[in-house]
Scaffold this motif. Sequence first.
Motif, mmCIF file in Angstrom:
data_model
loop_
_atom_site.group_PDB
_atom_site.id
_atom_site.type_symbol
_atom_site.label_atom_id
_atom_site.label_comp_id
_atom_site.label_asym_id
_atom_site.label_seq_id
_atom_site.Cartn_x
_atom_site.Cartn_y
_atom_site.Cartn_z
ATOM 1 N N ILE A 251 -1.624 -1.284 7.732
ATOM 2 C CA ILE A 251 -1.785 -1.083 6.290
ATOM 3 C C ILE A 251 -1.091 0.184 5.802
ATOM 4 O O ILE A 251 -0.806 0.315 4.620
ATOM 5 C CB ILE A 251 -3.262 -1.128 5.824
ATOM 6 N N SER A 252 -0.802 1.131 6.696
ATOM 7 C CA SER A 252 -0.150 2.363 6.243
ATOM 8 C C SER A 252 1.360 2.210 6.116
ATOM 9 O O SER A 252 1.969 2.809 5.231
ATOM 10 C CB SER A 252 -0.427 3.505 7.224
ATOM 11 N N ASN B 72 -6.293 -14.807 -5.017
ATOM 12 C CA ASN B 72 -5.458 -15.995 -5.194
ATOM 13 C C ASN B 72 -4.069 -15.636 -5.693
ATOM 14 O O ASN B 72 -3.071 -16.207 -5.258
ATOM 15 C CB ASN B 72 -6.138 -16.973 -6.170
ATOM 16 N N SER B 73 -4.001 -14.684 -6.602
ATOM 17 C CA SER B 73 -2.697 -14.290 -7.116
ATOM 18 C C SER B 73 -1.853 -13.664 -6.003
ATOM 19 O O SER B 73 -0.647 -13.898 -5.912
ATOM 20 C CB SER B 73 -2.865 -13.322 -8.282
ATOM 21 N N MET B 74 -2.499 -12.870 -5.139
ATOM 22 C CA MET B 74 -1.781 -12.292 -3.996
ATOM 23 C C MET B 74 -1.242 -13.393 -3.079
ATOM 24 O O MET B 74 -0.130 -13.301 -2.578
ATOM 25 C CB MET B 74 -2.732 -11.397 -3.168
ATOM 26 N N ALA C 141 0.010 -6.755 5.439
ATOM 27 C CA ALA C 141 -1.021 -5.722 5.582
ATOM 28 C C ALA C 141 -2.272 -6.125 4.817
ATOM 29 O O ALA C 141 -3.394 -6.021 5.330
ATOM 30 C CB ALA C 141 -0.490 -4.387 5.061
ATOM 31 N N TYR C 142 -2.081 -6.634 3.586
ATOM 32 C CA TYR C 142 -3.224 -7.044 2.772
ATOM 33 C C TYR C 142 -4.000 -8.159 3.470
ATOM 34 O O TYR C 142 -5.226 -8.117 3.561
ATOM 35 C CB TYR C 142 -2.736 -7.508 1.395
ATOM 36 N N LEU C 143 -3.263 -9.154 3.997
ATOM 37 C CA LEU C 143 -3.952 -10.285 4.639
ATOM 38 C C LEU C 143 -4.649 -9.843 5.919
ATOM 39 O O LEU C 143 -5.753 -10.312 6.223
ATOM 40 C CB LEU C 143 -2.953 -11.421 4.907
ATOM 41 N N ALA C 144 -4.022 -8.903 6.673
ATOM 42 C CA ALA C 144 -4.668 -8.397 7.889
ATOM 43 C C ALA C 144 -5.962 -7.670 7.531
ATOM 44 O O ALA C 144 -6.981 -7.823 8.196
ATOM 45 C CB ALA C 144 -3.718 -7.453 8.631
#
Lengths: 207, 219, 223
Positions: free
Chosen positions: B163-164, C77-79, C123-126
Amino acid sequence: MKKPANILLTADGLSKRYGSGWIFRGVSFNARTGESLAITGPNGSGKSTLCEILAGVRRESAGALACTLDGEPLSAAQRRALVGFASPRLSLYGDLTAGETVSFVCTSLGAGEGHARDLCARMGLERHMGKPVRHFSSGMRQRLKIALALAHEPSVLLLDEPGMNLDAHGKEVLASIVHELLPSTLIIIATNEESEAGLCSGRVSLA
Amino acid sequence: MLRATRAHIRKDFTVEFRSRFAVSVAAAFAAITTLSVSLAAGGAPLAPLVHAILYWIIVFFSAMSGLAHIFTREEEEGTSLLLRLVAPPEAVFTAKLVFNCAMLFALAVIITPLYLFFLNVGLPGPGFLALAASGTFAIAASSTVLAAIVARAGGKAALFTVISFPVLLPVLWICISTTSTILLGADADVAGSALFLLAFSGALVAVSYMLFEHIWSEE
Amino acid sequence: MRALRPHHLVHLLMPLAIVLAFAWAPAADILGETSRIIYFHVPVAWISVLAFAVAGVCAVLYLRGAHDPLREARFHNSMLIGSYAALLATVSGSMWARLMWGSYWNWDPRETSIVALLLGCVAYLALRAALETNPSRGRISAAYLVVAMTAMPFFVFVVPRIYPSLHPDPLINPDLKIRLDGEMRAALLCSAVAFTLLYLYIFSIMQRISRITITLEERAHEE
């Protein structure tokens, strides 16, 4: 002894959901300064969670919790500042000594250290103030936690299983503190021990 | 508030340095990564751009190995409940921010001489030191809020890196390109880069303060 | 029968956009028939930007307002739509790059930016996966989106300075070889509108699915 603040705590249909189910639902009560309330219920009925919501470190999923000081409504953050809380879920820093823990908590709360140190002495901890909390027995930790909960002379005292790990002397000191504070404080004790619930005048049972 | 923040800073430094485990592992990680790069390079002459990339990648991964601990420790040891109870979130965040900046600065103090010495880069000018200092600050300051997020998400070090990286990419780009210009001996715009890094850190720290309570508070 | 919403116009406009793109608009002078990819590549890139912007705004609104699961579903959902659109834009752009510039990947600023965007999506999904069972998932993932959005303007500032550009800027830069004549411009505009409606359409379907899932979960709690 400081001037008693007039606190009124009202819970209306308080409910907490966690993951796929409700921990408890529809808890209602009101309690004011000078009263004491026991929260009882079997293991897993949400006593500790309810205490954390009352202390302002968790949010309720439904229902309303209102707290007024002399009739003025308080925000959650203001309520948190008035509450002293001891709980088995609360951990202390093993690397700090008892004395450092006391000064850290007191400075953080913006309170003087004198009161907390007196309480530690009353709890029989004065010889151990230089010891790291890591080396404390569970009973000594419980005594320290109770002293810390009272450090800023809170108007609401929330004790979750306060007798846990305490010996007979510890329980005696605890009972005498509760008696002394009762006229000027709202005391809430979550417990299944009849001896501790018996200290309180009111009772809320979680199913 | 100021006194509370000072108490938190003192507490964080005391606790981290009394059980030096995490701090020493992070320092060893930084030193070993630098040495392994120089051993693998074996004295081969590297282009300035390659030096710049290696140096900043080492700093970045040392940060990723060391900076999440200050938050994950509170969650692992269960002391976060005590903090939520006795302190305003801003005091908690400020103390962690100060600690992380000091920590990464200390790691950079280990990495930089080792790198310059073993990879035969030679003594750098004040321009490089100024850039290294502001780059280090930017990485530490802007990843502190991400460390808080990672601690709440189970504290996996790999997740911290994942994330970083996208957030810190502009910092790494600027640091690498300016460092490589400096090493080439050309006239690098160190002041402009430092300004960019400070603006970036300022924006992220400001947003961090606004967001921290949402990340920190329990449901 | 559900009421008709503006985004249902996608059923009319999307076929029209396809017909315009392949049959009506002329091929560009130098690029030839391959230029027709512009009617799809540019609109998907646009809806990925739109979807990320909507996600960012919804994340801010979510943090400021009530933490209601349906509002959490909105930015999530938008992501998701934005991630797929960014992936499609990367693939279609890469195919076109092979034909125009000779290789699939050239690290031109826009290619670089979209890689950074895709990394952000990963990264967001992780993070969402790591927060799966966490009751604070909505707040923490929204906070991450806001942090990532804050870093965005700095990308815009940095990327062009580091990577030299190959991309034509047909609508802004008059000196480049691709000039969109009137018909091409109209076809592109029609396609962009159609894709925007497609985004709204998919978004409304995903919100309906989320609403159903949330209601079903709440029913399960009641029992």
